[in-house]
Scaffold this motif. Structure first.
Motif, short mmCIF file in Angstrom:
data_model
loop_
_atom_site.label_atom_id
_atom_site.label_comp_id
_atom_site.label_asym_id
_atom_site.label_seq_id
_atom_site.Cartn_x
_atom_site.Cartn_y
_atom_site.Cartn_z
N THR A 77 0.70 -1.15 -0.13
CA THR A 77 0.02 0.10 0.06
C THR A 77 0.62 1.25 -0.13
O THR A 77 0.72 2.18 -0.85
CB THR A 77 -0.93 -0.04 1.23
OG1 THR A 77 -1.70 -1.03 1.22
CG2 THR A 77 -1.77 1.25 1.29
N ARG A 80 2.16 1.69 -3.39
CA ARG A 80 1.37 2.22 -4.43
C ARG A 80 0.99 3.68 -4.22
O ARG A 80 0.74 4.51 -5.14
CB ARG A 80 0.23 1.19 -4.18
CG ARG A 80 -0.64 1.34 -5.56
CD ARG A 80 -1.72 0.45 -5.34
NE ARG A 80 -1.77 -0.94 -5.76
CZ ARG A 80 -2.78 -1.73 -5.39
NH1 ARG A 80 -3.91 -1.79 -5.05
NH2 ARG A 80 -2.59 -2.89 -5.81
N GLN A 132 -6.70 7.59 -7.09
CA GLN A 132 -7.84 6.72 -7.66
C GLN A 132 -7.66 5.84 -8.78
O GLN A 132 -8.07 4.69 -8.71
CB GLN A 132 -9.18 7.62 -8.16
CG GLN A 132 -10.29 7.51 -8.67
CD GLN A 132 -11.10 6.74 -7.40
OE1 GLN A 132 -11.15 7.34 -6.63
NE2 GLN A 132 -12.06 5.85 -7.57
N GLU A 133 -6.86 6.36 -9.82
CA GLU A 133 -6.47 5.10 -10.88
C GLU A 133 -5.81 4.07 -10.14
O GLU A 133 -5.78 3.13 -10.71
CB GLU A 133 -5.62 6.11 -11.81
CG GLU A 133 -6.33 7.16 -12.57
CD GLU A 133 -5.56 8.12 -13.37
OE1 GLU A 133 -4.25 7.62 -13.59
OE2 GLU A 133 -6.00 9.07 -13.88
N ASN A 134 -4.89 4.44 -9.19
CA ASN A 134 -3.90 3.13 -8.75
C ASN A 134 -4.66 2.32 -7.67
O ASN A 134 -3.82 1.62 -7.15
CB ASN A 134 -2.81 4.06 -8.35
CG ASN A 134 -1.65 4.24 -9.60
OD1 ASN A 134 -2.04 4.00 -10.74
ND2 ASN A 134 -0.54 4.97 -9.06
N GLY A 135 -5.81 2.61 -7.60
CA GLY A 135 -6.50 1.58 -6.55
C GLY A 135 -6.52 2.07 -5.16
O GLY A 135 -6.67 1.19 -4.44
#
Length: 198
Positions: A77, A80, A132-135
């Motif tokens: 996490t 990311r 947001q795009e990377n989850g």
């Protein structure tokens, strides 16, 4: 403002929480001005959960907020989120500014309002979009501000009057350029807020 004991325990410190956050940090001139005034506030109030000078910040957004029990930072996490921040701030404008407004307080906290210029607002939105795009979608800050303290107990009318009078002398905080954007984990156990920078 003063009703049945004035302040009440801040919602964020009543329920021990932990999570990840992306924050804007400021230079020593900004943080020392805030910290010096908070020393005066501390002299008239019972204990509060106060941010130290090194930990004053503006939250861009939080992720994974939950119960403090069992919270352990997850390396995947963090990676990311770090990659998302790096992409979000790629080639930033050199004209990032925050204009600070009034010192504000309600029955839960003390804060300083802030107004980002368009370039800084856009940078924060970019970070949020990439996360947001990377989850790892962020819970974005509702408004730009610096929280300086959260209340943990009620006060008498007399103490509240002293506090209210003191707040009228709060110093103006000059406009500032963000010194850094940090990724951190944080823990709030109801008595203190402890950030940790990986």
């Amino acid at each position: 403002m003063w009703v049945q004991g004035g302040f009440k325990p801040n919602r964020q410190v009543q329920k021990p929480e932990a999570g990840y956050c992306i924050v804007i940090r400021y230079d020593e001139k900004t943080t020392s001005t805030i910290s010096n005034f908070m020393t005066k506030v501390r002299s008239v109030l019972p204990p509060t959960v106060e941010y130290s000078e090194q930990n004053l910040h503006t939250t861009v957004g939080t992720y994974g907020k939950g119960d403090i029990k069992g919270f352990t930072p997850d390396s995947t996490t963090l990676q990311r989120l770090m990659e998302s921040v790096e992409r979000g701030i790629h080639n930033p404008s050199r004209n990032l500014r925050v204009d600070f407004g009034s010192w504000l307080y309600n029955n839960e906290a003390i804060l300083i309002s802030g107004y980002p210029n368009q370039d800084l607002w856009r940078l924060c939105q970019n970070i949020g979009n990439v996360c947001q795009e990377n989850g790892v979608p962020l819970e974005m800050g509702r408004m730009m501000h610096i929280t300086t303290a959260r209340f943990i107990s009620r006060v008498t009318a007399q103490v509240f009057d002293k506090f209210r009078f003191l707040m009228q002398s709060a110093p103006a905080i000059e406009s500032a350029t963000p010194g850094a954007i940090d990724l951190a984990t944080w823990c709030c156990d109801g008595l203190r807020i402890q950030p940790s920078y990986p």
